[in-house]
Design a protein around this motif. Sequence first.
Motif, mmCIF file in Angstrom:
data_model
loop_
_atom_site.group_PDB
_atom_site.id
_atom_site.type_symbol
_atom_site.label_atom_id
_atom_site.label_comp_id
_atom_site.label_asym_id
_atom_site.label_seq_id
_atom_site.Cartn_x
_atom_site.Cartn_y
_atom_site.Cartn_z
ATOM 1 N N THR A 63 46.102 2.316 -16.133
ATOM 2 C CA THR A 63 44.896 2.785 -15.444
ATOM 3 C C THR A 63 44.168 3.845 -16.260
ATOM 4 O O THR A 63 42.935 3.826 -16.381
ATOM 5 C CB THR A 63 45.283 3.340 -14.066
ATOM 6 N N VAL A 64 44.932 4.774 -16.842
ATOM 7 C CA VAL A 64 44.321 5.811 -17.672
ATOM 8 C C VAL A 64 43.676 5.205 -18.911
ATOM 9 O O VAL A 64 42.565 5.595 -19.332
ATOM 10 C CB VAL A 64 45.373 6.869 -18.044
ATOM 11 N N ALA B 83 40.395 3.483 -17.903
ATOM 12 C CA ALA B 83 39.324 4.445 -17.632
ATOM 13 C C ALA B 83 38.830 5.107 -18.912
ATOM 14 O O ALA B 83 37.616 5.253 -19.144
ATOM 15 C CB ALA B 83 39.815 5.497 -16.644
ATOM 16 N N GLY B 84 39.745 5.508 -19.788
ATOM 17 C CA GLY B 84 39.330 6.131 -21.055
ATOM 18 C C GLY B 84 38.596 5.169 -21.962
ATOM 19 O O GLY B 84 37.619 5.539 -22.632
ATOM 20 N N LEU B 85 39.052 3.904 -21.981
ATOM 21 C CA LEU B 85 38.381 2.914 -22.813
ATOM 22 C C LEU B 85 36.966 2.646 -22.331
ATOM 23 O O LEU B 85 36.020 2.502 -23.133
ATOM 24 C CB LEU B 85 39.198 1.618 -22.818
ATOM 25 N N GLY B 86 36.785 2.603 -21.021
ATOM 26 C CA GLY B 86 35.435 2.396 -20.498
ATOM 27 C C GLY B 86 34.518 3.565 -20.816
ATOM 28 O O GLY B 86 33.336 3.378 -21.118
ATOM 29 N N THR B 87 35.052 4.770 -20.782
ATOM 30 C CA THR B 87 34.232 5.948 -21.091
ATOM 31 C C THR B 87 33.860 5.994 -22.569
ATOM 32 O O THR B 87 32.731 6.355 -22.938
ATOM 33 C CB THR B 87 34.989 7.221 -20.694
ATOM 34 N N VAL B 88 34.795 5.625 -23.442
ATOM 35 C CA VAL B 88 34.522 5.656 -24.882
ATOM 36 C C VAL B 88 33.535 4.570 -25.280
ATOM 37 O O VAL B 88 32.603 4.796 -26.060
ATOM 38 C CB VAL B 88 35.843 5.531 -25.671
ATOM 39 N N VAL C 210 40.499 -7.379 -20.960
ATOM 40 C CA VAL C 210 41.822 -7.471 -21.591
ATOM 41 C C VAL C 210 42.780 -6.432 -21.017
ATOM 42 O O VAL C 210 43.955 -6.718 -20.729
ATOM 43 C CB VAL C 210 41.684 -7.304 -23.123
ATOM 44 N N THR C 211 42.280 -5.219 -20.806
ATOM 45 C CA THR C 211 43.130 -4.176 -20.215
ATOM 46 C C THR C 211 43.548 -4.537 -18.797
ATOM 47 O O THR C 211 44.699 -4.331 -18.403
ATOM 48 C CB THR C 211 42.385 -2.834 -20.232
ATOM 49 N N GLY C 212 42.624 -5.079 -18.037
ATOM 50 C CA GLY C 212 42.959 -5.502 -16.675
ATOM 51 C C GLY C 212 43.983 -6.621 -16.652
ATOM 52 O O GLY C 212 44.893 -6.633 -15.814
ATOM 53 N N LEU C 213 43.855 -7.575 -17.593
ATOM 54 C CA LEU C 213 44.830 -8.663 -17.655
ATOM 55 C C LEU C 213 46.216 -8.148 -18.039
ATOM 56 O O LEU C 213 47.232 -8.616 -17.498
ATOM 57 C CB LEU C 213 44.356 -9.721 -18.663
ATOM 58 N N LEU C 214 46.266 -7.206 -18.964
ATOM 59 C CA LEU C 214 47.566 -6.620 -19.326
ATOM 60 C C LEU C 214 48.190 -5.897 -18.131
ATOM 61 O O LEU C 214 49.404 -5.979 -17.901
ATOM 62 C CB LEU C 214 47.396 -5.659 -20.503
ATOM 63 N N THR C 215 47.361 -5.192 -17.385
ATOM 64 C CA THR C 215 47.880 -4.491 -16.202
ATOM 65 C C THR C 215 48.443 -5.482 -15.187
ATOM 66 O O THR C 215 49.529 -5.273 -14.629
ATOM 67 C CB THR C 215 46.766 -3.661 -15.560
ATOM 68 N N GLN C 216 47.712 -6.577 -14.969
ATOM 69 C CA GLN C 216 48.195 -7.588 -14.023
ATOM 70 C C GLN C 216 49.461 -8.278 -14.530
ATOM 71 O O GLN C 216 50.355 -8.600 -13.747
ATOM 72 C CB GLN C 216 47.095 -8.623 -13.765
#
Length: 480
Positions: free
Chosen positions: A253-254, A257-262, A279-285
Motif C-alpha cells: 500500500t505504501v 501510494a508513493g509511486l502514484g505521488t512520484v 502492476v502494483t495492484g496486481l502484485l498486492t492481489q
Amino acid sequence: MTAYPAWTPASRPGIIPLHPLTFGTILGRSFAALRQNPRVLLGFALCVQTGAYLLLLVAIGAIAFASFSRLDTVRPGTDEYDAIAAGSTAITIVAGVVLSLAVGVLSVIVQGIVVSEVAHAAVAEKLTLGALWRRVRPVVWRLIGYTLLLLLVTIAAIAVVGGVLFAIGTASPPAAAALIVLVVLGAIPLGLWLSTKLLLAPAAIILEKASVFGAIARSWTLIRGRFWPALGVIVLISLVFGVVGQIVGIPFTVIAAGLGTVIAPTGDPGPTGIVAIIVTGLLTQAVTLLIQSMALIVQATAAALIYIDCRMRREGLDLDLLTYVERRDAGATGLPDPYTQGIGRSFVRPAPVGVPYGAPAYGPPAGYPHFPQNTPGAYGTPPAPGAYAPAPGGYPPPPNAYPQTQGGYAPAPSGSPPPPAMPPYAAYPPPPGTAPAPPAQPAPPEGAGATAPHPDAPHPTQWAAPGRPAGDADREHPWP
C-alpha cells in the motif's frame, strides 16, 4: 519345520503421532502439514482461489457495466438519472455480495482435498491430486449443499434480525441504535460457538461419507469435551494470518501510494503511471491470494486434526490406524478404510498399567485370595508366620497347599491319608565284565593303630603344577 515371519522394517511415521493429540501438537502440525505435499495442496488452493477471484471480477464487472450503461440514455441532473444511478449501485452491491458468497462455495472443495490429504498423511501416505479428487468426488455435492445450507440460514437470520431492527427503528431510532450494538456484540460469540460446533461436519462428510444432517449431528457430538481447544486453535490461526496479511499488505500500500505521488505529482498519472499502479495492484492481489490460500489450507488441516483427535478420544480411532499401518507395512492388501471403522462406538481408554508409588513390589497373585498380603521387610528377614512368599522359581504354591508356619509347613490335618511309603534304596549292579569294587575299610579310631602320613607326601592344599616347587605356588596362589 517352523516358518518364521520375514523381517519387516518399522512403520513409517506420519505427520502426527497415533495417539490423542495435545493443543500444541494440533496447532504446530497444522502449519507443518503444508510441507507434506505442497505441490498438491498449495498449488490446487492457489488455482481455485485465483479462478474464483477472476470469475468474481468478471461477473461483477459485467453486472456493473450493464447497470450503469443505462445512464447514457438519460440527461444528468434529473430525477430519473439519480434514480437509475441509485438502482445501479444497489444492484451492483447486492450482486457482489451474492457472487462472493457463491464463489466462497468453491473453497469447500479445497477443504475437502486438504482433509483427505491429512487423513492419508496421518498414516504416512502421500497421494496425488487425482487420487485425492477421486476420494472427494462422490461427496462433493454434499459439501456444496452443506455450505449452501449454512449460507441460507445465515442470510435468513440476518434478514429476520434486520427486519426487526428496521421496524423498531421506525418507531424509536435510539432504541434501534442500542439494539444494533447489542446484536453485533452478541453475534460475535454466537458465531464463534456455532462455527466451532460445526467445525467437524466437512470432515465427517468426506471421511465417513455422512449425509448433510448426519454430519452436523456427528460434529455436534464429537466436539463435545474438546470445544475449548478447538476454539483456541481456530482463533489463533485466524489471528496469525490476519496479522501476517496486514504486515505484508502495508508495504504494498505504501509503495502504491508513493509511486502514484512520484509519477503523477499534479494528479494526472498518464499512461506510464497507470501501468505502474495496475502492476502494483496486481502484485498486492497476488500476495493476498497467496496468504488466503495458505490460511485456507492451515485452517482445513487444523479441522482435520481436531476431527482425528476427537475420534481417538471417543472411539479409539488410534487403535484402528495403528492396526491399519501394521498390516499395510506387513504386506497386506485390500485393507478397509480405517476411518470408516468403529463410527459411533463407545470407547473407554484404559488407565495406564503400573505399580503405584508406595505400593508393595509383590503380593498374592490373582486367584489366591486366601493368602494374606505379604509386605516385604528388611533384607534377610524371613516372612511373617502365615505370610505368602513366592517359591524360588517364581511360581506360587498350589491353592490346596498346607498352611505355612515359621518353621516350615505344618503337618497334615487329622483325617488326611498318609503319604505313600518310599521304596527301599537299592544300588545299581556293576556293569557286566567288571570286578566288583572292594568294600571300603572303616577308618581306625584315633590312637588305635593310626599311621602318620609319609613325610614326602604332598599336602592336600600344597599342590603345584609340574616343574614348579610347591612353595612358590603356595606363595603366589594360596588356597584358603
